[in-house]
Design a protein around this motif. Structure first.
Motif, PDB file in Angstrom:
ATOM      1  N   ARG A 180       0.853  -1.188   0.000  1.00 30.08           N
ATOM      2  CA  ARG A 180       0.000   0.000   0.000  1.00 30.08           C
ATOM      3  C   ARG A 180       0.892   1.242   0.000  1.00 30.08           C
ATOM      4  O   ARG A 180       0.962   1.988   0.976  1.00 30.08           O
ATOM      5  N   PHE A 181       1.581   1.434  -1.115  1.00 31.20           N
ATOM      6  CA  PHE A 181       2.528   2.539  -1.226  1.00 31.20           C
ATOM      7  C   PHE A 181       1.803   3.800  -1.712  1.00 31.20           C
ATOM      8  O   PHE A 181       0.716   3.725  -2.302  1.00 31.20           O
ATOM      9  N   SER A 235       7.989   7.571   1.225  1.00 33.40           N
ATOM     10  CA  SER A 235       8.959   7.134   2.231  1.00 33.40           C
ATOM     11  C   SER A 235      10.204   8.015   2.224  1.00 33.40           C
ATOM     12  O   SER A 235      10.801   8.258   3.276  1.00 33.40           O
ATOM     13  N   VAL A 236      10.602   8.517   1.045  1.00 33.85           N
ATOM     14  CA  VAL A 236      11.745   9.440   0.993  1.00 33.85           C
ATOM     15  C   VAL A 236      11.367  10.749   1.670  1.00 33.85           C
ATOM     16  O   VAL A 236      12.144  11.316   2.444  1.00 33.85           O
ATOM     17  N   TYR A 261      -1.010  17.020  -1.202  1.00 27.11           N
ATOM     18  CA  TYR A 261      -1.854  15.928  -1.689  1.00 27.11           C
ATOM     19  C   TYR A 261      -1.098  14.606  -1.546  1.00 27.11           C
ATOM     20  O   TYR A 261       0.082  14.518  -1.890  1.00 27.11           O
ATOM     21  N   THR A 262      -1.781  13.612  -0.997  1.00 24.06           N
ATOM     22  CA  THR A 262      -1.243  12.257  -0.885  1.00 24.06           C
ATOM     23  C   THR A 262      -2.115  11.335  -1.720  1.00 24.06           C
ATOM     24  O   THR A 262      -3.351  11.361  -1.589  1.00 24.06           O
ATOM     25  N   THR A 263      -1.490  10.536  -2.565  1.00 18.88           N
ATOM     26  CA  THR A 263      -2.257   9.701  -3.508  1.00 18.88           C
ATOM     27  C   THR A 263      -2.901   8.499  -2.812  1.00 18.88           C
ATOM     28  O   THR A 263      -2.489   8.112  -1.717  1.00 18.88           O
ATOM     29  N   PRO A 264      -3.891   7.886  -3.465  1.00 18.21           N
ATOM     30  CA  PRO A 264      -4.374   6.575  -3.000  1.00 18.21           C
ATOM     31  C   PRO A 264      -3.239   5.556  -3.081  1.00 18.21           C
ATOM     32  O   PRO A 264      -2.198   5.803  -3.711  1.00 18.21           O
ATOM     33  N   ALA A 265      -3.436   4.396  -2.452  1.00 18.65           N
ATOM     34  CA  ALA A 265      -2.385   3.375  -2.375  1.00 18.65           C
ATOM     35  C   ALA A 265      -2.271   2.550  -3.645  1.00 18.65           C
ATOM     36  O   ALA A 265      -3.241   2.399  -4.392  1.00 18.65           O
ATOM     37  N   TYR A 266      -1.085   1.998  -3.857  1.00 17.51           N
ATOM     38  CA  TYR A 266      -0.800   1.115  -4.994  1.00 17.51           C
ATOM     39  C   TYR A 266       0.395   0.243  -4.646  1.00 17.51           C
ATOM     40  O   TYR A 266       1.146   0.544  -3.726  1.00 17.51           O
ATOM     41  N   ASP A 282       4.128  -1.160  -5.159  1.00 15.53           N
ATOM     42  CA  ASP A 282       5.313  -0.526  -5.750  1.00 15.53           C
ATOM     43  C   ASP A 282       6.542  -1.419  -5.693  1.00 15.53           C
ATOM     44  O   ASP A 282       6.522  -2.519  -6.238  1.00 15.53           O
ATOM     45  N   TYR A 283       7.596  -0.999  -5.031  1.00 15.22           N
ATOM     46  CA  TYR A 283       8.924  -1.593  -5.134  1.00 15.22           C
ATOM     47  C   TYR A 283       8.979  -3.103  -4.889  1.00 15.22           C
ATOM     48  O   TYR A 283       8.160  -3.663  -4.162  1.00 15.22           O
ATOM     49  N   ASN A 284       9.994  -3.743  -5.484  1.00 18.02           N
ATOM     50  CA  ASN A 284      10.252  -5.170  -5.220  1.00 18.02           C
ATOM     51  C   ASN A 284      11.684  -5.530  -5.585  1.00 18.02           C
ATOM     52  O   ASN A 284      12.358  -4.782  -6.302  1.00 18.02           O
ATOM     53  N   TRP A 285      12.111  -6.681  -5.073  1.00 16.56           N
ATOM     54  CA  TRP A 285      13.386  -7.273  -5.482  1.00 16.56           C
ATOM     55  C   TRP A 285      13.073  -8.327  -6.543  1.00 16.56           C
ATOM     56  O   TRP A 285      12.271  -9.241  -6.309  1.00 16.56           O
ATOM     57  N   THR A 286      13.669  -8.183  -7.714  1.00 17.13           N
ATOM     58  CA  THR A 286      13.360  -9.018  -8.875  1.00 17.13           C
ATOM     59  C   THR A 286      14.596  -9.762  -9.366  1.00 17.13           C
ATOM     60  O   THR A 286      15.712  -9.224  -9.336  1.00 17.13           O
ATOM     61  N   VAL A 287      14.398 -10.994  -9.843  1.00 14.93           N
ATOM     62  CA  VAL A 287      15.478 -11.781 -10.439  1.00 14.93           C
ATOM     63  C   VAL A 287      15.088 -12.191 -11.847  1.00 14.93           C
ATOM     64  O   VAL A 287      13.920 -12.125 -12.235  1.00 14.93           O
ATOM     65  N   HIS A 288      16.087 -12.636 -12.613  1.00 17.04           N
ATOM     66  CA  HIS A 288      15.809 -13.200 -13.930  1.00 17.04           C
ATOM     67  C   HIS A 288      15.233 -14.596 -13.720  1.00 17.04           C
ATOM     68  O   HIS A 288      15.647 -15.329 -12.818  1.00 17.04           O
TER      69      HIS A 288
END
Length: 293
Positions: free
Chosen positions: A121-122, A202-203, A222-227, A229-235
Motif C-alpha cells: 500500500r505505497f 517514504s523518501v 496531496y497524498t495519492t491513494p495506495a498502490y 510498488d517496489y520489489n526485489w526481482t530476479v531473472h
C-alpha cells in the motif's frame, strides 16, 4: 610382446587421463565463476545514499547465501532494467513501473520475489512552497517536477492521479521537469526552481524525520491513494534453489537482531513479504493509460 607397441598405449593412457582431468576441472571453474551474486538498484536517490543502504544488505546476503555478493550501481532507471534483462546482474531493486518495463522487455522472463510490507500500500506525495496550491487542480499554469521518467512513485502514479483529477500535465501545467530522483525533487521545490513536485512518500518521511527539509516552508498538499510498488526481482533463469534461498534471506530479516534492524531501517521497511507479478497489473494498466508503454 614387442616393446615398441607399449609406448603408444602408454601415450594414449596419458592423453586420456589429461583430458579427463581437464574435463573435471572445467565445471569446477565454471561453478566458482557463478559464486557471485550481482545486485543493482534503480537510482531513485543519490549514489552515496544507495551505497550506504546496500552495504549491510550485501554483507547479510553473503552470509545467508554462502557466496560473494557485489553491488553495482547504474546511471539511470533504463540501465537497471537492461542489466537484469541481459543477465549482467542477478538481482535488481525495481519500482513497480521498472518491473513492468523489465517484464515486457524480457518477454516475461523476470520474477519479483519480495517486496516491503509498505509496498503493498505505497503512496506518493505532492509537495509545494506556494500557499495558493491546496489541491491538484491548483497546479494548472504552474511548474511541476517529477523524479525519473521511469519512476513509479515519482512519475507514473502521480501522473495517473493528475489525469484522473482532470489535470493533464502536458497541457494544463506551464512546465514539467524531471529531477531524476526523489531527493532531487525535494531540493528543486525547496530552492524555488518549481512550484511543486511529486515523489515517493517514504523518501519524504525520511527527509522530515532527519530534519533535512524545512516543513514550515515545504509542505505536502496531496497524498495519492495506495498502490503496489517496489520489489526485489530476479531473472527467471536463476536456479530455483538460489531463488528460494534468496527469498528466505529477505523473509527472515527482522528487527529483533541488530543486523536485521539496521538493514530494515535503511530499506525503510517493517519487513519483507512475498510478492508476485500479478500485483503489478495495476501499474501496467496505469502506464498504458498514460501512454508511457
Amino acid at each position: 610382446m614387442n616393446p615398441r607397441f607399449h609406448a603408444p598405449v602408454a601415450l594414449r593412457r596419458t592423453v586420456l587421463q589429461s583430458l579427463l582431468a581437464l574435463t573435471l576441472a572445467v565445471p569446477a571453474t565454471g561453478a566458482l565463476a557463478q559464486q557471485v551474486l550481482r545486485v543493482t538498484a534503480i537510482p531513485d536517490e543519490a549514489p552515496a545514499e544507495l551505497a550506504r543502504k546496500a552495504a549491510p544488505l550485501v554483507k547479510y546476503l553473503e552470509t545467508k547465501l554462502a557466496m560473494k555478493v557485489e553491488f553495482t550501481p547504474v546511471t539511470d532507471y533504463a540501465a537497471a532494467v537492461e542489466t537484469l534483462v541481459s543477465r549482467k546482474v542477478d538481482l535488481a531493486w525495481f519500482g513497480g513501473f521498472t518491473f513492468v518495463q523489465a517484464s515486457i522487455r524480457s518477454g516475461g522472463k523476470v520474477m519479483p520475489l519480495v517486496q516491503r510490507e509498505e509496498d503493498e500500500r505505497f503512496r506518493s506525495v505532492f509537495i509545494t512552497t506556494d500557499p495558493a496550491v491546496q489541491g491538484l487542480a491548483d497546479l494548472k499554469g504552474r511548474d511541476l517536477s517529477f523524479g525519473s521518467p521511469s519512476s513509479t512513485s515519482g512519475h507514473l502514479m502521480p501522473r495517473s492521479f493528475l489525469l484522473q483529477a482532470g489535470v493533464d500535465p502536458d497541457k494544463a501545467l506551464r512546465r514539467v521537469a524531471f529531477s531524476g530522483a526523489h531527493d532531487a525533487t525535494i531540493a528543486a521545490v525547496a530552492a524555488g526552481k518549481v512550484q511543486a513536485g511529486a515523489l515517493n512518500i517514504s523518501v519524504w518521511e525520511k527527509f522530515v524525520a532527519d530534519k533535512k527539509v524545512d516543513t514550515a516552508k515545504v509542505r505536502v498538499f496531496y497524498t495519492t491513494p495506495a498502490y503496489h510498488d517496489y520489489n526485489w526481482t530476479v531473472h527467471a533463469d536463476m536456479p530455483a534453489a538460489l531463488r528460494d534461498k534468496l527469498t528466505q534471506a529477505f523473509l527472515t530479516l527482522n528487527k529483533s537482531t541488530p543486523e536485521g534492524k539496521e538493514i530494515l531501517e535503511l530499506q525503510r521497511a517493517t519487513r519483507f513479504v512475498p510478492t508476485q507479478a500479478e500485483n503489478y497489473k495495476g501499474i501496467e494498466a496505469a502506464a498504458r493509460s498514460a501512454g508511457l508503454i
